[in-house]
Design an enzyme around this catalytic site. Structure first.
Site: not given
Ligand code: C5P
Length: 408
Positions: A282, A310-312, A292, A213
Protein backbone atom coordinates in the site's frame (compact mmCIF):
# COMPACT_ATOMS: atom_id res chain seq x y z
CA UNK A 1 -3.30 -33.75 -8.21
CA UNK A 2 -5.30 -36.02 -10.46
CA UNK A 3 -5.47 -33.92 -13.57
CA UNK A 4 -5.62 -36.94 -15.87
CA UNK A 5 -8.02 -39.09 -13.86
CA UNK A 6 -10.11 -41.25 -16.17
CA UNK A 7 -7.91 -40.59 -19.21
CA UNK A 8 -6.49 -43.51 -21.12
CA UNK A 9 -3.33 -42.60 -23.01
CA UNK A 10 -1.67 -44.79 -25.60
CA UNK A 11 2.00 -43.87 -25.29
CA UNK A 12 3.89 -44.63 -28.48
CA UNK A 13 7.69 -44.82 -28.45
CA UNK A 14 9.76 -44.57 -31.63
CA UNK A 15 13.50 -44.82 -32.15
CA UNK A 16 15.58 -42.20 -30.38
CA UNK A 17 17.79 -41.77 -27.36
CA UNK A 18 14.97 -39.72 -25.78
CA UNK A 19 13.26 -43.07 -25.11
CA UNK A 20 14.92 -42.91 -21.70
CA UNK A 21 12.72 -39.91 -20.91
CA UNK A 22 9.61 -41.85 -21.95
CA UNK A 23 10.01 -44.05 -18.86
CA UNK A 24 9.75 -41.00 -16.61
CA UNK A 25 6.90 -39.61 -18.70
CA UNK A 26 4.98 -42.87 -18.31
CA UNK A 27 5.30 -42.63 -14.52
CA UNK A 28 4.30 -38.98 -14.53
CA UNK A 29 1.14 -39.72 -16.55
CA UNK A 30 0.19 -42.52 -14.14
CA UNK A 31 0.80 -40.28 -11.13
CA UNK A 32 -1.73 -37.82 -12.52
CA UNK A 33 -4.33 -40.57 -12.66
CA UNK A 34 -4.09 -41.68 -16.30
CA UNK A 35 -3.88 -45.27 -17.47
CA UNK A 36 -1.10 -45.82 -19.99
CA UNK A 37 -0.86 -48.40 -22.76
CA UNK A 38 2.61 -48.51 -24.27
CA UNK A 39 3.21 -49.36 -27.94
CA UNK A 40 6.79 -49.45 -29.23
CA UNK A 41 8.35 -49.58 -32.67
CA UNK A 42 11.22 -51.99 -33.36
CA UNK A 43 13.60 -49.02 -33.38
CA UNK A 44 12.39 -47.89 -29.92
CA UNK A 45 13.26 -51.34 -28.58
CA UNK A 46 16.87 -50.65 -29.49
CA UNK A 47 16.87 -47.84 -26.90
CA UNK A 48 14.72 -49.11 -24.04
CA UNK A 49 13.25 -52.51 -23.33
CA UNK A 50 9.55 -53.39 -23.35
CA UNK A 51 10.21 -54.95 -19.93
CA UNK A 52 10.98 -51.53 -18.44
CA UNK A 53 7.89 -49.99 -19.98
CA UNK A 54 5.71 -52.93 -18.95
CA UNK A 55 6.87 -52.73 -15.35
CA UNK A 56 6.19 -49.00 -15.24
CA UNK A 57 2.84 -49.04 -17.04
CA UNK A 58 1.72 -52.33 -15.43
CA UNK A 59 0.36 -53.42 -18.79
CA UNK A 60 1.50 -55.63 -21.62
CA UNK A 61 3.58 -53.64 -24.07
CA UNK A 62 2.82 -54.22 -27.74
CA UNK A 63 5.15 -53.84 -30.69
CA UNK A 64 3.96 -56.03 -33.53
CA UNK A 65 0.77 -55.93 -35.55
CA UNK A 66 1.08 -59.73 -35.80
CA UNK A 67 1.02 -60.22 -32.01
CA UNK A 68 -1.26 -63.24 -31.53
CA UNK A 69 -2.26 -62.28 -27.99
CA UNK A 70 -5.16 -60.16 -29.17
CA UNK A 71 -8.02 -62.68 -29.57
CA UNK A 72 -9.37 -60.90 -32.64
CA UNK A 73 -5.84 -60.18 -33.94
CA UNK A 74 -6.72 -56.53 -34.41
CA UNK A 75 -4.53 -54.70 -31.92
CA UNK A 76 -4.54 -51.54 -34.04
CA UNK A 77 -8.33 -51.34 -33.71
CA UNK A 78 -8.58 -52.43 -30.07
CA UNK A 79 -5.87 -50.11 -28.78
CA UNK A 80 -6.95 -47.03 -30.71
CA UNK A 81 -10.66 -47.34 -29.87
CA UNK A 82 -10.11 -47.24 -26.11
CA UNK A 83 -7.68 -44.27 -26.14
CA UNK A 84 -8.50 -40.70 -25.11
CA UNK A 85 -5.34 -39.69 -26.95
CA UNK A 86 -2.33 -41.23 -28.65
CA UNK A 87 0.88 -39.56 -27.49
CA UNK A 88 4.04 -40.36 -29.41
CA UNK A 89 7.06 -39.48 -27.29
CA UNK A 90 9.69 -39.58 -28.59
CA UNK A 91 8.56 -39.15 -32.18
CA UNK A 92 11.49 -39.62 -34.57
CA UNK A 93 11.94 -37.76 -37.85
CA UNK A 94 11.33 -41.05 -39.64
CA UNK A 95 8.10 -41.67 -37.78
CA UNK A 96 6.86 -38.16 -38.61
CA UNK A 97 7.51 -38.91 -42.27
CA UNK A 98 5.67 -42.21 -41.95
CA UNK A 99 2.70 -40.60 -40.20
CA UNK A 100 2.53 -37.99 -42.91
CA UNK A 101 2.16 -40.61 -45.59
CA UNK A 102 -0.24 -42.76 -43.62
CA UNK A 103 2.22 -45.66 -43.58
CA UNK A 104 0.87 -48.68 -41.78
CA UNK A 105 3.69 -51.19 -41.85
CA UNK A 106 4.06 -51.56 -38.10
CA UNK A 107 1.61 -51.56 -35.18
CA UNK A 108 2.15 -47.94 -34.11
CA UNK A 109 1.78 -46.52 -37.62
CA UNK A 110 -1.18 -48.78 -38.31
CA UNK A 111 -2.86 -47.73 -35.09
CA UNK A 112 -2.37 -43.99 -35.80
CA UNK A 113 -3.90 -44.44 -39.23
CA UNK A 114 -6.78 -46.52 -37.90
CA UNK A 115 -7.68 -44.17 -35.04
CA UNK A 116 -11.06 -42.40 -35.19
CA UNK A 117 -9.98 -38.87 -36.20
CA UNK A 118 -12.78 -37.09 -34.36
CA UNK A 119 -12.41 -38.74 -30.98
CA UNK A 120 -8.79 -39.83 -30.60
CA UNK A 121 -6.37 -36.92 -30.95
CA UNK A 122 -2.78 -37.55 -31.96
CA UNK A 123 -0.15 -35.71 -29.93
CA UNK A 124 3.52 -35.89 -30.83
CA UNK A 125 6.72 -34.90 -29.06
CA UNK A 126 9.47 -34.83 -31.69
CA UNK A 127 13.04 -35.76 -30.76
CA UNK A 128 16.00 -35.63 -33.13
CA UNK A 129 19.35 -34.10 -33.99
CA UNK A 130 19.21 -30.37 -34.71
CA UNK A 131 20.07 -30.78 -38.41
CA UNK A 132 17.32 -33.36 -38.81
CA UNK A 133 14.89 -31.02 -37.04
CA UNK A 134 15.82 -28.02 -39.18
CA UNK A 135 15.77 -30.01 -42.44
CA UNK A 136 13.14 -28.74 -44.88
CA UNK A 137 11.73 -32.26 -45.15
CA UNK A 138 11.03 -32.41 -41.40
CA UNK A 139 9.64 -28.87 -41.31
CA UNK A 140 7.45 -29.62 -44.29
CA UNK A 141 6.21 -32.84 -42.70
CA UNK A 142 5.47 -31.00 -39.49
CA UNK A 143 3.41 -28.31 -41.26
CA UNK A 144 1.38 -30.98 -43.03
CA UNK A 145 0.87 -33.00 -39.83
CA UNK A 146 -0.48 -29.86 -38.14
CA UNK A 147 -2.76 -29.25 -41.12
CA UNK A 148 -3.98 -32.85 -40.72
CA UNK A 149 -5.00 -32.08 -37.12
CA UNK A 150 -1.97 -33.40 -35.21
CA UNK A 151 -0.88 -31.54 -32.09
CA UNK A 152 2.88 -31.05 -32.01
CA UNK A 153 4.34 -30.18 -28.61
CA UNK A 154 7.48 -28.54 -29.94
CA UNK A 155 11.04 -29.34 -28.98
CA UNK A 156 13.55 -28.26 -26.39
CA UNK A 157 16.87 -26.66 -27.10
CA UNK A 158 20.30 -27.41 -25.71
CA UNK A 159 22.95 -30.14 -25.57
CA UNK A 160 22.11 -33.17 -27.69
CA UNK A 161 23.20 -36.77 -27.21
CA UNK A 162 25.20 -36.50 -30.45
CA UNK A 163 27.38 -33.79 -28.91
CA UNK A 164 25.84 -30.96 -30.91
CA UNK A 165 23.82 -28.10 -29.43
CA UNK A 166 20.57 -26.75 -30.79
CA UNK A 167 16.84 -27.38 -31.28
CA UNK A 168 15.40 -30.88 -31.46
CA UNK A 169 15.67 -32.38 -27.97
CA UNK A 170 12.49 -33.96 -26.68
CA UNK A 171 10.78 -31.80 -24.06
CA UNK A 172 11.34 -32.91 -20.47
CA UNK A 173 8.77 -35.34 -18.99
CA UNK A 174 7.34 -32.64 -16.69
CA UNK A 175 6.94 -30.24 -19.61
CA UNK A 176 5.19 -32.89 -21.68
CA UNK A 177 2.97 -33.76 -18.74
CA UNK A 178 1.94 -30.10 -18.40
CA UNK A 179 1.24 -29.96 -22.14
CA UNK A 180 -0.90 -33.11 -22.05
CA UNK A 181 -2.87 -31.77 -19.06
CA UNK A 182 -3.34 -28.44 -20.84
CA UNK A 183 -4.46 -30.24 -24.00
CA UNK A 184 -7.45 -31.70 -22.16
CA UNK A 185 -8.59 -28.40 -20.62
CA UNK A 186 -11.54 -26.66 -22.31
CA UNK A 187 -10.34 -23.86 -24.63
CA UNK A 188 -12.63 -21.17 -23.26
CA UNK A 189 -10.20 -18.26 -23.72
CA UNK A 190 -8.89 -18.82 -27.25
CA UNK A 191 -8.11 -15.45 -28.82
CA UNK A 192 -7.93 -13.61 -25.48
CA UNK A 193 -4.86 -11.87 -24.07
CA UNK A 194 -4.86 -12.25 -20.30
CA UNK A 195 -2.68 -10.05 -18.12
CA UNK A 196 -2.06 -11.26 -14.56
CA UNK A 197 -0.23 -9.62 -11.65
CA UNK A 198 1.14 -11.90 -8.96
CA UNK A 199 3.24 -12.01 -5.83
CA UNK A 200 4.26 -9.25 -3.45
CA UNK A 201 6.01 -6.01 -4.33
CA UNK A 202 9.24 -4.86 -2.71
CA UNK A 203 9.58 -1.21 -1.76
CA UNK A 204 13.17 -0.18 -1.16
CA UNK A 205 14.17 1.77 1.94
CA UNK A 206 17.85 1.77 0.98
CA UNK A 207 20.01 -0.51 -1.23
CA UNK A 208 19.85 -3.41 1.24
CA UNK A 209 16.48 -3.04 2.96
CA UNK A 210 12.88 -2.77 1.96
CA UNK A 211 9.30 -3.54 2.90
CA UNK A 212 7.40 -6.39 1.37
CA UNK A 213 4.77 -8.98 2.39
CA UNK A 214 4.27 -12.71 2.60
CA UNK A 215 2.41 -13.25 -0.68
CA UNK A 216 3.85 -16.36 -2.35
CA UNK A 217 2.43 -15.62 -5.80
CA UNK A 218 0.89 -19.12 -5.99
CA UNK A 219 -2.66 -17.95 -6.73
CA UNK A 220 -1.53 -15.60 -9.50
CA UNK A 221 0.73 -18.21 -11.06
CA UNK A 222 -2.14 -20.70 -10.94
CA UNK A 223 -4.38 -18.13 -12.68
CA UNK A 224 -1.75 -17.57 -15.38
CA UNK A 225 -1.39 -21.32 -15.91
CA UNK A 226 -5.16 -21.88 -16.05
CA UNK A 227 -5.61 -19.00 -18.52
CA UNK A 228 -2.90 -20.46 -20.74
CA UNK A 229 -4.43 -23.93 -20.51
CA UNK A 230 -7.70 -22.35 -21.65
CA UNK A 231 -5.99 -21.15 -24.82
CA UNK A 232 -5.23 -17.51 -24.00
CA UNK A 233 -2.04 -15.60 -24.66
CA UNK A 234 -0.87 -14.83 -21.13
CA UNK A 235 1.43 -12.19 -19.67
CA UNK A 236 2.36 -12.59 -16.03
CA UNK A 237 3.74 -9.54 -14.25
CA UNK A 238 5.41 -11.00 -11.18
CA UNK A 239 6.83 -9.38 -8.09
CA UNK A 240 9.80 -11.05 -6.36
CA UNK A 241 8.82 -14.73 -6.00
CA UNK A 242 10.69 -17.97 -6.52
CA UNK A 243 8.13 -19.83 -8.62
CA UNK A 244 8.66 -21.46 -12.00
CA UNK A 245 6.93 -19.75 -14.93
CA UNK A 246 3.96 -21.81 -16.14
CA UNK A 247 4.49 -23.28 -19.60
CA UNK A 248 3.71 -20.99 -22.48
CA UNK A 249 3.28 -17.92 -20.26
CA UNK A 250 5.19 -14.68 -20.95
CA UNK A 251 6.69 -13.29 -17.76
CA UNK A 252 7.81 -9.80 -16.77
CA UNK A 253 9.62 -9.60 -13.43
CA UNK A 254 9.20 -6.43 -11.43
CA UNK A 255 10.11 -5.29 -7.94
CA UNK A 256 8.16 -2.26 -6.77
CA UNK A 257 4.53 -1.20 -7.17
CA UNK A 258 5.62 1.57 -9.54
CA UNK A 259 7.50 -0.98 -11.72
CA UNK A 260 4.42 -3.20 -11.66
CA UNK A 261 2.15 -0.33 -12.69
CA UNK A 262 4.44 0.55 -15.60
CA UNK A 263 4.62 -3.06 -16.84
CA UNK A 264 0.84 -3.43 -16.55
CA UNK A 265 0.19 -0.17 -18.39
CA UNK A 266 2.42 -1.30 -21.26
CA UNK A 267 0.70 -4.66 -21.63
CA UNK A 268 -2.85 -3.47 -20.87
CA UNK A 269 -3.13 -1.73 -24.23
CA UNK A 270 -3.56 -5.08 -25.99
CA UNK A 271 -4.88 -7.23 -23.13
CA UNK A 272 -8.55 -8.23 -23.03
CA UNK A 273 -8.66 -9.52 -19.44
CA UNK A 274 -6.77 -8.18 -16.42
CA UNK A 275 -6.53 -10.30 -13.28
CA UNK A 276 -4.95 -8.55 -10.30
CA UNK A 277 -3.81 -11.12 -7.76
CA UNK A 278 -0.68 -9.29 -6.62
CA UNK A 279 -0.42 -8.18 -3.01
CA UNK A 280 0.79 -4.72 -3.91
CA UNK A 281 2.35 -2.80 -1.02
CA UNK A 282 0.00 0.00 0.00
CA UNK A 283 2.86 2.37 0.80
CA UNK A 284 6.47 2.92 -0.18
CA UNK A 285 9.17 4.89 1.60
CA UNK A 286 8.92 8.49 0.42
CA UNK A 287 12.66 8.75 -0.12
CA UNK A 288 14.67 5.59 -0.79
CA UNK A 289 18.31 6.45 -0.15
CA UNK A 290 20.99 5.27 -2.55
CA UNK A 291 23.37 4.45 0.32
CA UNK A 292 22.82 2.09 3.24
CA UNK A 293 21.31 3.88 6.25
CA UNK A 294 23.76 3.48 9.16
CA UNK A 295 23.09 3.38 12.87
CA UNK A 296 24.34 6.72 14.14
CA UNK A 297 24.93 5.56 17.72
CA UNK A 298 22.27 7.85 19.16
CA UNK A 299 19.93 4.94 19.89
CA UNK A 300 17.15 6.48 17.81
CA UNK A 301 15.66 4.85 14.70
CA UNK A 302 15.58 6.68 11.37
CA UNK A 303 12.47 8.65 10.69
CA UNK A 304 10.93 6.97 7.68
CA UNK A 305 8.00 8.59 5.94
CA UNK A 306 5.77 6.82 3.42
CA UNK A 307 3.67 7.71 0.42
CA UNK A 308 0.76 5.73 -0.94
CA UNK A 309 1.32 3.52 -3.97
CA UNK A 310 -0.95 3.80 -7.00
CA UNK A 311 -3.82 1.32 -7.06
CA UNK A 312 -3.07 -0.69 -10.20
CA UNK A 313 -6.40 -2.51 -10.31
CA UNK A 314 -8.42 0.67 -9.83
CA UNK A 315 -6.35 2.46 -12.49
CA UNK A 316 -7.04 -0.31 -15.02
CA UNK A 317 -10.70 -0.75 -14.09
CA UNK A 318 -11.34 2.98 -14.34
CA UNK A 319 -9.41 3.48 -17.59
CA UNK A 320 -11.54 3.87 -20.75
CA UNK A 321 -10.82 0.26 -21.80
CA UNK A 322 -11.60 -0.93 -18.28
CA UNK A 323 -14.88 0.94 -18.13
CA UNK A 324 -16.07 -0.35 -21.48
CA UNK A 325 -14.91 -3.82 -20.34
CA UNK A 326 -12.77 -4.14 -23.48
CA UNK A 327 -10.32 -4.90 -20.68
CA UNK A 328 -12.35 -7.07 -18.29
CA UNK A 329 -10.88 -6.45 -14.82
CA UNK A 330 -10.87 -8.96 -11.98
CA UNK A 331 -9.63 -8.11 -8.50
CA UNK A 332 -8.82 -10.17 -5.45
CA UNK A 333 -9.53 -9.20 -1.86
CA UNK A 334 -7.74 -10.88 1.02
CA UNK A 335 -9.80 -10.12 4.09
CA UNK A 336 -9.41 -11.32 7.66
CA UNK A 337 -13.14 -10.89 8.48
CA UNK A 338 -16.51 -9.91 6.93
CA UNK A 339 -15.34 -11.31 3.61
CA UNK A 340 -18.57 -10.75 1.73
CA UNK A 341 -19.21 -7.16 2.84
CA UNK A 342 -15.59 -6.18 2.31
CA UNK A 343 -15.41 -7.81 -1.11
CA UNK A 344 -18.62 -6.09 -2.23
CA UNK A 345 -17.38 -2.72 -1.02
CA UNK A 346 -14.01 -3.25 -2.67
CA UNK A 347 -15.62 -4.14 -5.98
CA UNK A 348 -17.50 -0.86 -6.04
CA UNK A 349 -14.57 1.21 -4.80
CA UNK A 350 -12.18 -0.17 -7.42
CA UNK A 351 -14.72 -0.23 -10.26
CA UNK A 352 -13.89 -3.82 -11.26
CA UNK A 353 -16.81 -5.89 -12.60
CA UNK A 354 -15.65 -9.03 -10.74
CA UNK A 355 -14.06 -9.25 -7.30
CA UNK A 356 -12.82 -12.49 -5.78
CA UNK A 357 -12.74 -12.65 -2.01
CA UNK A 358 -10.51 -14.97 0.01
CA UNK A 359 -9.75 -15.15 3.68
CA UNK A 360 -6.24 -13.80 3.99
CA UNK A 361 -3.53 -13.69 5.07
CA UNK A 362 -4.26 -17.35 6.02
CA UNK A 363 -4.07 -18.26 2.33
CA UNK A 364 -0.56 -16.83 1.81
CA UNK A 365 1.87 -19.59 0.83
CA UNK A 366 -0.76 -22.35 1.03
CA UNK A 367 -1.55 -24.68 -1.85
CA UNK A 368 -5.28 -24.39 -1.34
CA UNK A 369 -7.71 -21.56 -0.96
CA UNK A 370 -11.44 -20.79 -0.68
CA UNK A 371 -12.97 -18.20 -2.99
CA UNK A 372 -16.12 -16.09 -3.06
CA UNK A 373 -17.07 -14.42 -6.35
CA UNK A 374 -18.83 -11.07 -6.20
CA UNK A 375 -20.20 -9.36 -9.29
CA UNK A 376 -23.14 -7.14 -10.24
CA UNK A 377 -25.49 -10.12 -10.23
CA UNK A 378 -24.62 -11.43 -6.79
CA UNK A 379 -22.37 -13.80 -4.93
CA UNK A 380 -21.07 -17.28 -5.73
CA UNK A 381 -19.23 -19.44 -3.22
CA UNK A 382 -16.61 -21.52 -5.02
CA UNK A 383 -15.69 -23.52 -1.95
CA UNK A 384 -12.28 -24.78 -0.90
CA UNK A 385 -9.88 -26.52 -3.26
CA UNK A 386 -6.32 -26.36 -4.52
CA UNK A 387 -5.34 -23.02 -6.01
CA UNK A 388 -4.99 -24.60 -9.47
CA UNK A 389 -8.45 -26.21 -9.34
CA UNK A 390 -9.96 -22.90 -8.19
CA UNK A 391 -8.02 -21.00 -10.84
CA UNK A 392 -9.46 -23.24 -13.57
CA UNK A 393 -12.98 -22.73 -12.22
CA UNK A 394 -12.43 -18.99 -12.01
CA UNK A 395 -11.17 -18.89 -15.60
CA UNK A 396 -14.38 -20.66 -16.67
CA UNK A 397 -16.41 -18.03 -14.75
CA UNK A 398 -14.48 -15.20 -16.40
CA UNK A 399 -14.88 -16.80 -19.84
CA UNK A 400 -18.66 -16.99 -19.32
CA UNK A 401 -18.78 -13.32 -18.28
CA UNK A 402 -16.84 -11.99 -21.29
CA UNK A 403 -18.80 -14.06 -23.81
CA UNK A 404 -21.59 -11.47 -24.21
CA UNK A 405 -18.93 -8.74 -24.69
CA UNK A 406 -17.21 -10.68 -27.48
CA UNK A 407 -20.50 -11.53 -29.21
CA UNK A 408 -21.20 -7.85 -29.86
O1 C5P B 1 -7.19 -2.60 -1.57
P1 C5P B 1 -6.64 -3.98 -1.58
O2 C5P B 1 -5.13 -4.02 -1.56
O3 C5P B 1 -7.22 -4.90 -0.55
O4 C5P B 1 -7.13 -4.54 -2.98
C1 C5P B 1 -6.78 -5.80 -3.44
C2 C5P B 1 -6.91 -5.87 -4.93
O5 C5P B 1 -6.43 -4.70 -5.57
C3 C5P B 1 -6.07 -6.98 -5.50
O6 C5P B 1 -6.69 -7.40 -6.70
C4 C5P B 1 -4.75 -6.30 -5.76
O7 C5P B 1 -3.97 -6.98 -6.74
C5 C5P B 1 -5.19 -4.94 -6.25
N1 C5P B 1 -4.29 -3.85 -5.92
C6 C5P B 1 -3.58 -3.19 -6.90
N2 C5P B 1 -2.76 -2.14 -6.60
C7 C5P B 1 -2.64 -1.72 -5.32
C8 C5P B 1 -3.35 -2.36 -4.30
C9 C5P B 1 -4.15 -3.42 -4.63
O8 C5P B 1 -3.68 -3.60 -8.07
N3 C5P B 1 -1.85 -0.69 -5.06
Amino acid sequence: MNDLAGKHIVLGLTGGIACYKAAELCRALLKEGATVQVVMTAAAEQFITPVTMQALSQRTVYGSQWDPRAPNNMLHINLSREADAILIAPCSADFMARLLHGRADDLLGLMCLARPLDTVPLLIAPAMNREMWAHPATQRNMAQLIADGTTIFGVGSGDQACGETGDGRMLEPQELLDDVIAFFQPKTLTGQHVLVTAGPTYEAIDPVRGITNLSSGKMGFAMARAAREAGAEVTLVAGPVSLATPRGVGRVDVRSALDMLQAVQEKAATATVFIATAAVADWRPAHATDHKIKKDGSGSAPNLSFVENPDILAAMAQSPRGQSQALYCVGFAAESHDLLANAQAKRLRKGAPLLVGNIGPATFGQDDNALLLVDALGVKDMGRASKLVLARKLIAEIAARIKPRDKK
